[in-house]
Write an enzyme that holds these catalytic residues in place. Structure first.
Site, PDB file in Angstrom:
ATOM      1  CG  ASP A  81     -74.565 -18.654 -60.093  1.00  0.00           C
ATOM      2  OD1 ASP A  81     -74.104 -17.590 -59.650  1.00  0.00           O
ATOM      3  OD2 ASP A  81     -75.429 -18.711 -61.000  1.00  0.00           O
ATOM      4  CG  HIS A 210     -73.854 -12.234 -60.628  1.00  0.00           C
ATOM      5  ND1 HIS A 210     -74.323 -13.477 -60.251  1.00  0.00           N
ATOM      6  CD2 HIS A 210     -72.697 -12.040 -59.954  1.00  0.00           C
ATOM      7  CE1 HIS A 210     -73.485 -13.999 -59.371  1.00  0.00           C
ATOM      8  NE2 HIS A 210     -72.485 -13.147 -59.170  1.00  0.00           N
TER       9      HIS A 210
END
Length: 299
Positions: A81, A210
Site C-alpha cells: 500500500d 483510498h
C-alpha cells in the site's frame, strides 16, 4: 483457494459489479481479524501492508502472511500500500507480494509517470500487478483540531493519459475521500459524477478508492455501484479493535494476549463483515473457483 495478483482478483469484481475490501495489517492479530472474517464471509480479500507497517513488522512477518494466505479457502492478493519509491516496490516483490502500489501522486506529472512506469516494467517481469495514483487523497486527523488536508480531484483526461503512459493495472483516483477518521465537523462527499466520467475514460482499468474509512455507507455503496472495484480500509476496523482493547485494559490489568485480544479481534471482525456486505462481496469467492495460483516465476 490461493494467492492471486490484482489483475486476477479485480477482473472478476469489475465484471460482476462488486468491490474487494483491502485491509491494512501489521501484526498477527490484525491479519487474523481481516482474513478470518473474509473467510467467514466467503469474500475475496486484499491484505495490504504499507511501507511504514513493513518497517514495523519486518520482512520475516511476510513469511507467515504468505503461508496463511496459501492455506486460505478464499482468493487473496498481498499488496504493498502506497509504496513510496521504486525501491520499496522492489522490496515487496522480493518478499513475495503479488501486487504493489507506487504512489508518486504528490510529485509533478512527469516524475509520477516515469517512476510508475519504471515500477510497472520491473513488476510485470514477474507477474506482479501495479497500482498507480493520479490526483491525491486528502488527509484527516482527529487529534489535531480542525485538521483536514484536501485532496486533488482526478480528471478523466488525466486518468486516461496516465494509464496509457504507464501501463498500470489498477488506478487509485481522487474523488473526495480522505485517509483516516473524519473530524466531527467534516462531512465527506464522494463525487460520483467525477467517478462516472473516469470510468468512461478508462473502462478496462479497475479503479481504487483510498480513504474508504469513515465515509457514509450510502456513498461507498454508490461508488461501488458506479465502478469502484477495490476499497481500502484501515482506520475503521483498527479503531474498533483498539477501542475494545482500551475497554478491556481499563477493566483488566492482565498481560496475556490470549486473554486481552480475542474480544478486540471480534470487534474488528464486525466492522470487516459490515464492509464486505457494503461492497457486495459476500459469497463472491465462489466466482474464483478454479483460478490459477499466482507465482513469482509465472509471467
Amino acid at each position: 483457494m490461493t494467492l492471486v495478483n490484482m489483475n486476477q482478483l479485480l477482473e472478476v469484481a469489475r465484471k460482476n459489479n462488486f468491490a474487494v475490501g483491502a485491509y491494512n495489517v501489521s501484526n498477527l492479530e490484525l491479519m487474523r481479524t481481516s482474513i478470518e472474517q473474509c473467510e467467514a464471509d466467503y469474500a475475496p480479500a486484499i491484505i495490504m501492508i504499507h511501507p511504514t507497517e513493513l518497517r514495523y513488522c519486518k520482512d520475516d512477518f511476510i513469511s507467515y502472511v504468505l503461508t496463511r494466505i496459501r492455506d486460505s479457502k478464499i482468493p487473496v492478493a498481498l499488496h504493498l500500500d502506497h509504496g513510496d519509491s521504486v525501491d520499496s516496490a522492489a522490496r515487496a516483490i522480493h518478499d513475495g507480494f503479488s501486487s504493489v502500489m507506487i504512489d508518486m501522486s504528490a510529485e509533478d506529472w512527469d516524475t509520477n509517470v516515469a517512476l510508475t512506469k519504471e515500477t510497472v516494467t520491473m513488476a510485470h517481469r514477474v507477474g506482479v500487478s501495479v497500482e498507480g495514483e493520479v490526483g491525491t487523497i486528502g488527509q484527516t486527523g482527529v487529534h489535531i483540531e480542525g485538521h483536514k488536508k484536501e485532496g486533488i480531484y482526478t480528471t478523466p483526461e488525466e486518468a486516461q493519459k496516465f494509464v496509457e503512459e504507464t501501463g498500470v493495472d489498477t488506478l487509485a483516483v481522487g474523488i473526495g475521500t480522505s485517509h483516516g477518521i473524519y473530524p466531527a465537523d467534516v462531512t465527506p462527499k464522494i463525487r460520483i459524477d467525477i467517478l462516472q466520467k473516469i470510468v468512461q475514460a478508462v473502462p478496462d482499468t479497475p479503479l481504487v478508492l483510498h480513504g474508504g474509512s469513515s465515509n457514509p455507507d450510502e456513498q461507498i455503496a454508490e461508488a461501488v455501484k458506479n465502478g469502484i472495484s477495490k476499497v481500502n480500509i484501515s482506520s475503521d476496523y483498527k479503531h474498533a479493535f483498539f477501542e475494545k482493547t482500551r475497554e478491556i485494559l481499563a477493566e483488566n490489568d492482565g498481560w496475556d494476549p490470549n486473554h486481552l485480544l480475542p474480544e478486540a479481534i471480534e470487534a474488528g471482525k464486525k466492522v470487516i463483515h459490515h464492509k464486505n456486505d457494503l461492497f457486495n462481496s459476500i459469497g463472491t469467492a465462489k466466482l474464483y473457483e478454479g483460478i490459477d495460483p499466482w507465482r513469482a516465476d509465472k509471467i
